[in-house]
Design a protein around this motif. Structure first.
Motif, PDB file in Angstrom:
ATOM      1  N   THR B  73     -13.995   7.351  12.258  1.00 22.96           N
ATOM      2  CA  THR B  73     -13.076   6.303  12.660  1.00 22.96           C
ATOM      3  C   THR B  73     -13.576   5.700  13.962  1.00 22.96           C
ATOM      4  OG1 THR B  73     -11.791   7.872  13.884  1.00 22.96           O
ATOM      5  CG2 THR B  73     -11.122   7.479  11.625  1.00 22.96           C
ATOM      6  N   ILE B  75     -12.095   5.467  16.861  1.00 22.75           N
ATOM      7  CA  ILE B  75     -11.866   6.349  18.022  1.00 22.75           C
ATOM      8  C   ILE B  75     -12.822   7.535  17.982  1.00 22.75           C
ATOM      9  CG2 ILE B  75      -9.966   7.567  16.898  1.00 22.75           C
ATOM     10  CD1 ILE B  75      -8.796   8.064  19.596  1.00 22.75           C
ATOM     11  N   GLY B  76     -13.134   7.986  16.768  1.00 19.33           N
ATOM     12  CA  GLY B  76     -14.088   9.083  16.643  1.00 19.33           C
ATOM     13  C   GLY B  76     -15.445   8.703  17.213  1.00 19.33           C
ATOM     14  N   ARG B  79     -15.140   8.565  21.134  1.00 19.95           N
ATOM     15  CA  ARG B  79     -15.006   9.865  21.794  1.00 19.95           C
ATOM     16  C   ARG B  79     -16.261  10.722  21.615  1.00 19.95           C
ATOM     17  NH1 ARG B  79      -9.598  10.924  23.229  1.00 19.95           N
ATOM     18  NH2 ARG B  79      -8.762   8.895  23.746  1.00 19.95           N
ATOM     19  N   GLU B  80     -16.829  10.672  20.417  1.00 19.33           N
ATOM     20  CA  GLU B  80     -18.001  11.511  20.176  1.00 19.33           C
ATOM     21  C   GLU B  80     -19.192  11.016  20.990  1.00 19.33           C
ATOM     22  OE1 GLU B  80     -19.593  13.663  16.159  1.00 19.33           O
ATOM     23  OE2 GLU B  80     -18.106  12.075  15.935  1.00 19.33           O
ATOM     24  N   ILE B  83     -18.867  12.245  24.405  1.00 19.81           N
ATOM     25  CA  ILE B  83     -19.206  13.661  24.525  1.00 19.81           C
ATOM     26  C   ILE B  83     -20.714  13.843  24.583  1.00 19.81           C
ATOM     27  CG2 ILE B  83     -19.191  15.861  23.279  1.00 19.81           C
ATOM     28  CD1 ILE B  83     -16.355  15.109  22.351  1.00 19.81           C
ATOM     29  N   ARG B 123     -16.145  -0.381   7.379  1.00 18.26           N
ATOM     30  CA  ARG B 123     -14.983  -0.569   6.503  1.00 18.26           C
ATOM     31  C   ARG B 123     -14.329  -1.940   6.673  1.00 18.26           C
ATOM     32  NH1 ARG B 123     -11.049   4.027   7.379  1.00 18.26           N
ATOM     33  NH2 ARG B 123      -9.854   2.973   5.783  1.00 18.26           N
ATOM     34  N   HIS B 127      -6.441  -4.279   9.624  1.00 13.66           N
ATOM     35  CA  HIS B 127      -5.705  -3.958  10.841  1.00 13.66           C
ATOM     36  C   HIS B 127      -6.627  -3.819  12.037  1.00 13.66           C
ATOM     37  CE1 HIS B 127      -6.595   0.248   9.595  1.00 13.66           C
ATOM     38  NE2 HIS B 127      -6.647   0.448  10.892  1.00 13.66           N
ATOM     39  N   GLU B 131      -6.065  -5.861  15.308  1.00 10.98           N
ATOM     40  CA  GLU B 131      -5.681  -5.083  16.491  1.00 10.98           C
ATOM     41  C   GLU B 131      -6.781  -5.014  17.544  1.00 10.98           C
ATOM     42  OE1 GLU B 131      -4.204  -1.258  15.200  1.00 10.98           O
ATOM     43  OE2 GLU B 131      -2.737  -2.214  13.899  1.00 10.98           O
ATOM     44  N   TYR B 132      -8.039  -4.919  17.105  1.00  9.69           N
ATOM     45  CA  TYR B 132      -9.118  -4.738  18.085  1.00  9.69           C
ATOM     46  C   TYR B 132     -10.065  -5.926  18.171  1.00  9.69           C
ATOM     47  CZ  TYR B 132      -7.713   0.118  17.324  1.00  9.69           C
ATOM     48  OH  TYR B 132      -7.004   1.254  17.198  1.00  9.69           O
TER      49      TYR B 132
END
Lengths: 124, 424
Positions: B73, B75-76, B79-80, B83, B123, B127, B131-132
């Motif tokens: 996703t 956000i994945g 965030r990844e 990291i 994808r 939305h 949204e983004y």
């Protein structure tokens, strides 16, 4: 949790259970009366939840318009203290879960965000 | 100390060129390793604003980069990547879309996977678009309204090349692009012969292996096309407020960019070689205090735009600076002294070489050559600059300024000069 716990997937997985429970479910849905006021089941989701608010924004403009129209028609019927005329009732075929998939998607995103927020990273 | 000196002598000569271009599963892969501590991987896609089934889709696609894919996703990915410690970025030019990951050595596998999974299985959800993507597209359009220099160059492109190269980098305000438009644009753009994978600080074999694994399933032939550029020219005046008064005077030509124009831009450029000095450019000494003149030379694959961006606090000073700049351009176009040309060529060579020094420069200058299958080294560019002769210079530049000029005025159009005020 706007959607709440459900046993539906388990019931639908079994043919026998489905054939037993479907008549009861239909009887219950008709007894609940929302279809007589021109609403679908997903119109009853509590929209004050933030998740549901975000899900509503993801509907297509057409779906949003139809939803607003159903609410308007239902509140008018409520003012008149009478259900709609029978041809305006929502049929079981029309009673589709148009909002629930979006709510589930939003819940999944929230869960993933919470997962990343609390993830602990370790060096391999 | 001794050890340090000994090791510094064995440092390999820094490679400035992509040594080899390898076809891996039909995708061109080029890598260069200068032993720098970080690596970068860029997917250069021929999907710039000139390839537009609909105005603004390229801008939308740029902002859709690194949103959700079948594997992760949005956000994945964010965030990844945090990291792992890396930077993901997307940039758009008239011809190319560049998706870049900058990473620490050793994390290639993850970051190449992020890039390939976006290319193969983005994808493009509705939305995410609303949204983004759409808010960012809108705010980028809004930001350009306060950048008269950008506005002037955009308008100049539209006047010079009409369609194709003339189409704006930005989506039109209140555009009607949808996630479906972007999705179909992406599907026709992300094809094997349309993508070049460029790595810096990474081993060629590793990069090929990672790319091969995941890009083998995308289709081969690109369905995007853009008509060949031709040059038109024209004049426009845009009312704007808040920024400096701006005038762009330009000339363009169709055909492959010529080294003579690079030399001309180096000769005219008033940017001094020593900070706080005035420089020896004929423009630098002639323009009034407070005004700036910037030489814009934009070479594209099949055309180039050359121009002078004049900015100043008032219309009157811009007019004065514009007259001086046009005069300098005309004088230069009618021929240069031998030593002036030598100086200009040296400056142009330095500019070309130092552009390739940085990672972004390397990718933007040589990446397009990798994509077209041309020679991906700096040597040819330097050699062609060396070959610039006085007669060739005069021929090219006088032909350039004979064409119909592009003239754009942005700002207080009541006080800004017209094209005939500047002596053209």
């Amino acid at each position: 949790m706007p959607l709440g716990p459900t046993l539906a997937p388990k019931v639908l997985a079994s043919k026998t259970l489905t054939s037993w429970i479907t008549p009861v479910a239909n009887w219950y849905a008709n007894l609940a009366g929302y279809r007589k006021y021109g609403l679908t089941y997903d119109d009853l989701l509590i929209e004050e939840y933030e998740d549901v608010q975000r899900a509503i924004k993801r509907l297509t403009p057409r779906q949003q318009y139809d939803r607003a129209y159903r609410f308007k028609r239902a509140s008018h019927a409520s003012v008149l203290h009478a259900p709609l005329a029978k041809e305006q009732w929502i049929t079981p075929e029309q009673d589709v879960r148009y909002l629930a998939p979006h709510v589930r998607e939003v819940e999944k995103e929230d869960a993933e965000r919470a997962m990343w927020d609390t993830a602990s990273v370790s060096r391999k | 100390m001794l050890a340090a000196r000994a090791s510094s002598q064995t440092v390999q000569r820094v490679a400035r060129n992509f040594a080899t271009v390898v076809d891996s599963a039909g995708v061109k892969v080029a890598a260069v390793d200068n032993n720098q501590p970080t690596s970068s991987v860029t997917f250069l896609v021929k999907a710039g604003s000139r390839f537009k089934p609909k105005a603004g889709v390229a801008h939308g696609l740029k902002n859709f980069a690194f949103k959700s894919t079948d594997k992760r996703t949005a956000i994945g990915i964010v965030r990844e990547s945090e990291i792992y410690g890396g930077v993901l970025s997307a940039s758009l030019s008239q011809e190319h879309l560049a998706l870049t990951a900058e990473l620490l050595r050793g994390n290639e596998e993850y970051f190449v996977d992020v890039l390939t999974s976006f290319v193969t299985s983005g994808r493009y959800t509705r939305h995410e678009f609303s949204e983004y993507v759409a808010p960012v597209v809108e705010s980028e359009i809004e930001a350009t309204k306060f950048n008269p220099g950008f506005q002037a160059v955009e308008a100049a492109h539209a006047l010079a090349f009409h369609n194709g190269l003339g189409s704006s980098l930005m989506a039109p305000p209140h555009s009607s692009i949808t996630h479906d438009d972007i999705k179909s644009f992406a599907q026709s753009a992300f094809t094997k012969d349309n993508i070049a994978v460029l790595g810096t600080g990474i081993d060629q074999a590793t990069l090929s292996r990672l790319v091969e694994k995941s890009l083998s399933k995308i289709s081969t032939a690109s369905q995007l096309s853009s008509s060949a550029s031709s040059y038109f020219g024209g004049e426009t005046r845009l009312q704007a407020h808040g920024g400096p008064q701006t005038v762009f005077i330009g000339f363009g030509s169709a055909g492959a960019p010529s080294p003579e124009l690079a030399a001309l831009s180096a000769y005219l450029s008033p940017a001094p070689s020593v900070k706080w000095s005035q420089g020896t450019s004929p423009i630098a000494t002639a323009i009034p205090e407070g005004t700036t003149v910037e030489v814009v030379h934009l070479p594209y694959s099949d055309a180039s735009l050359f121009g002078l961006l004049v900015q100043g606090p008032t219309g009157a000073t811009v007019k004065e600076a514009g007259i001086a700049a046009v005069q300098a351009l005309k004088t230069a176009a009618s021929g240069l002294k031998a030593e002036d040309l030598k100086k200009a060529v040296a400056k142009a060579k330095f500019a070309a070489a130092s552009a390739v020094d940085s990672r972004e420069g390397l990718v933007s200058v040589l990446g397009s050559k990798v994509l077209t299958g041309g020679e991906s080294s700096l040597d040819s560019a330097l050699a062609s600059l060396d070959k610039v002769s006085e007669s060739g210079f005069t021929k090219t530049t006088s032909a350039l300024v004979k064409a119909k000029p592009v003239f754009v005025a942005v700002g207080d159009v009541a006080t800004l000069p017209y094209i005939n005020d500047l002596g053209l």
